[in-house]
Design an enzyme around this catalytic site. Structure first.
Site, PDB file in Angstrom:
ATOM      1  N   HIS A  45       5.583 -10.000 -18.299  1.00  0.00           N
ATOM      2  CA  HIS A  45       4.903 -10.554 -17.125  1.00  0.00           C
ATOM      3  C   HIS A  45       5.842 -10.657 -15.924  1.00  0.00           C
ATOM      4  O   HIS A  45       5.960 -11.704 -15.292  1.00  0.00           O
ATOM      5  CB  HIS A  45       4.275 -11.896 -17.443  1.00  0.00           C
ATOM      6  CG  HIS A  45       3.194 -11.818 -18.480  1.00  0.00           C
ATOM      7  ND1 HIS A  45       2.098 -10.997 -18.347  1.00  0.00           N
ATOM      8  CD2 HIS A  45       3.062 -12.429 -19.684  1.00  0.00           C
ATOM      9  CE1 HIS A  45       1.327 -11.117 -19.413  1.00  0.00           C
ATOM     10  NE2 HIS A  45       1.888 -11.966 -20.242  1.00  0.00           N
ATOM     11  N   LYS A  94     -10.119  22.383   9.915  1.00  0.00           N
ATOM     12  CA  LYS A  94     -11.519  22.102  10.277  1.00  0.00           C
ATOM     13  C   LYS A  94     -12.412  23.272   9.863  1.00  0.00           C
ATOM     14  O   LYS A  94     -13.517  23.070   9.339  1.00  0.00           O
ATOM     15  CB  LYS A  94     -11.636  21.855  11.781  1.00  0.00           C
ATOM     16  CG  LYS A  94     -13.075  21.637  12.247  1.00  0.00           C
ATOM     17  CD  LYS A  94     -13.159  21.252  13.705  1.00  0.00           C
ATOM     18  CE  LYS A  94     -14.620  21.038  14.112  1.00  0.00           C
ATOM     19  NZ  LYS A  94     -14.762  20.519  15.488  1.00  0.00           N
TER      20      LYS A  94
END
Length: 521
Positions: A282, A136
């Site tokens: 695919h 922080k």
């Protein structure tokens, strides 16, 4: 400037060497417990946090660093005069660096004998609190939770008179918040997986609240289609043998579809013990074969469907040598995957810089979960790890399989596992002959597979066929037998099983049941 550092680590990798460097630069060292002992035993001047705060460790070590003299020194804003005045009033020096890693909660709960009490005692409280406080206040405090960052920080300090650039501090702070989120997520996963019995001894594989954490590898140019954005994320600790462990040796940036198809090819090819090659288009294998070497396996795999192989993904489960590379280089290929490439193979592809070469170490690890996103939710399941052994098969027809038929059936079944359902796979002599994938009806998949073989000029006479799920009627069996199949492997389990078995006996073919289904959606 960094004048005082607090070091308190469970993983002590490199911390002694790091502390020595800090001490040499005039940084005061604070520490706790085992870390303090390690530093002191090796001659470093270190102050125990208990001596620093004037308050002893208590409650079996549960309370050590939870003290205003620690958190005041970390959280005070250096650019706020009122914060500095408060520190001066209470005699609190600043703590400019915090080096913390946490109790080994995940390693503890991974042990079969771990009790709830063991797990609870390995939930770190002071560590995450110091990390979050430091992160922080990252503008003023350097925070390190990963030993890999010791060298980065030291290099900057040496080059900049004991200071670290803001960008580096911000990077380290982001890393801390990701780390503590993962840690809390692991605790939540464990606790919410426990049963409701008094001792909480039962544990579900699927916790009530599921936290999953990944790190971004790269952003894609786009997703499946150009109007979709996309990124690739990998597990923080990918399992052995997973696609995410790839090293790209050359080629264009991987696309969303490249990665999806490469995973399908790699998962299929590494399931074979013998030398094998898989070609995927695919997300479906359009050619799979085994061979005495990579070249033979590739040549046979290509025969199945050379049209679909154009622009496909190719994977080997063995080293890609010069002979195989030369053959592959004659085709248009998007991605080529192998555990390793010989110098000759690399040289051949150096002239084709658009081809993406991926080197992935072989391994047998499995993801903990398979997941699929749906609207507003997530489907979660165990991965399909089942590979049916020969002794698990049941012959349900009057005819028994020959050794060659058994080998072909086992090969066909292995391939069918990786073909989108409904899947029908014709095989023979260690190679696919025709693949029917992803159709709404099984009989259409059977017809497509036979047409594919015809288009490639391959005969299906004497072939083996695998069906990923049962034949609901005899018509599907009749189609594959009419095409030339003489043996079939399928899970069984239809209400009309006997009708299909009778049809197989009538047509004079062998049929085996696996008792295992391999739907793949």
């Amino acid at each position: 400037m960094i004048k005082q550092a607090l070091l308190s680590v469970s993983d002590k990798t490199g911390v002694l060497e790091f502390a020595r460097e800090l001490n040499a630069m005039g940084v005061k060292l604070l520490s706790t417990g085992g870390t303090a002992k390690l530093l002191a035993d090796n001659g470093l001047p270190v102050t125990e946090v208990a001596d620093y705060t004037g308050f002893p460790e208590m409650l079996d070590g549960r309370v050590k660093t939870l003290h205003p003299k620690v958190h005041g020194g970390i959280l005070a804003r250096r650019d706020f005069p009122e914060h500095q005045a408060a520190l001066e009033k209470h005699g609190i020096p600043t703590i400019d660096m915090v080096v913390v890693n946490l109790y080994p909660f995940q390693a503890t709960v991974a042990k079969a004998e771990c009790s709830l009490e063991d797990a609870i005692e390995n939930i770190d409280i002071g560590g995450p609190t110091m990390l979050r406080s430091s992160a922080k206040n990252h503008k003023d405090v350097v925070v390190i939770c990963d030993p890999a960052d010791y060298s980065v920080v030291l290099a900057e300090m040496k080059a900049n008179q004991n200071t670290v650039a803001y960008d580096t501090k911000f990077m380290l702070a982001k890393k801390v918040f990701a780390h503590t989120a993962q840690y809390d997520g692991a605790i939540t996963n464990y606790l919410t997986s426990l049963g409701e019995d008094k001792a909480h001894t039962t544990r579900s594989a699927y916790p009530q609240t599921l936290n999953m954490h990944f790190e971004k590898v790269q952003e894609m140019r786009y997703g499946e289609n150009p109007h979709q954005s996309a990124s690739f994320y990998r597990d923080l600790n990918p399992v052995a043998g997973a696609l995410a462990n790839y090293t790209q040796l050359q080629g264009k940036e991987l696309s969303y579809n490249n990665i999806a198809d490469a995973d399908a090819a790699w998962e299929c090819v590494k399931s074979f013990e013998s030398t094998a090659c898989v070609i995927v288009k695919h997300a479906n294998p359009c050619g799979v074969a085994m061979g005495v070497n990579a070249l033979e396996a590739y040549s046979k795999a290509l025969q199945t469907d050379p049209t679909s192989a154009f622009g496909g993904i190719i994977a080997f489960n063995t080293v890609c040598d010069g002979a195989a590379a030369e053959a592959v280089a004659k085709q248009f290929v998007e991605v080529l995957i192998a555990p390793s490439f010989t110098p000759e193979a690399k040289q051949i592809f150096a002239a084709k810089q658009n081809v993406r070469l991926l080197e992935i170490p072989l391994g047998s690890g499995l993801n903990q979960y398979d997941v699929k996103r749906v609207g507003g939710g997530l489907l979660v399941q165990a991965p399909d790890f089942k590979n049916v052994a020969e002794n698990e098969l049941r012959v349900v027809t009057k005819l028994q399989p020959t050794p060659q038929q058994m080998a072909d059936l086992m090969f066909a079944w292995r391939v069918a596992k990786y073909v989108k359902s409904n899947a029908i796979v014709f095989c023979g002599n260690g190679m696919t002959l025709g693949v029917g994938a992803g159709q709404m009806s099984r009989i259409d998949s059977a017809r497509i597979a036979s047409i594919k073989a015809q288009n490639a000029g391959l005969t299906l006479n004497g072939s083996a066929v695998a069906s990923d799920a049962f034949f609901p009627f005899r018509d599907g069996l009749d189609v594959v037998v009419d095409a030339g199949a003489t043996c079939v492997i399928q899970p069984g389990g239809s209400m009309r099983d006997q009708e299909v078995i009778d049809a197989a006996d009538e047509r004079g073919v062998v049929m085996l049941y696996t008792g295992t289904r391999h739907f793949r959606h």
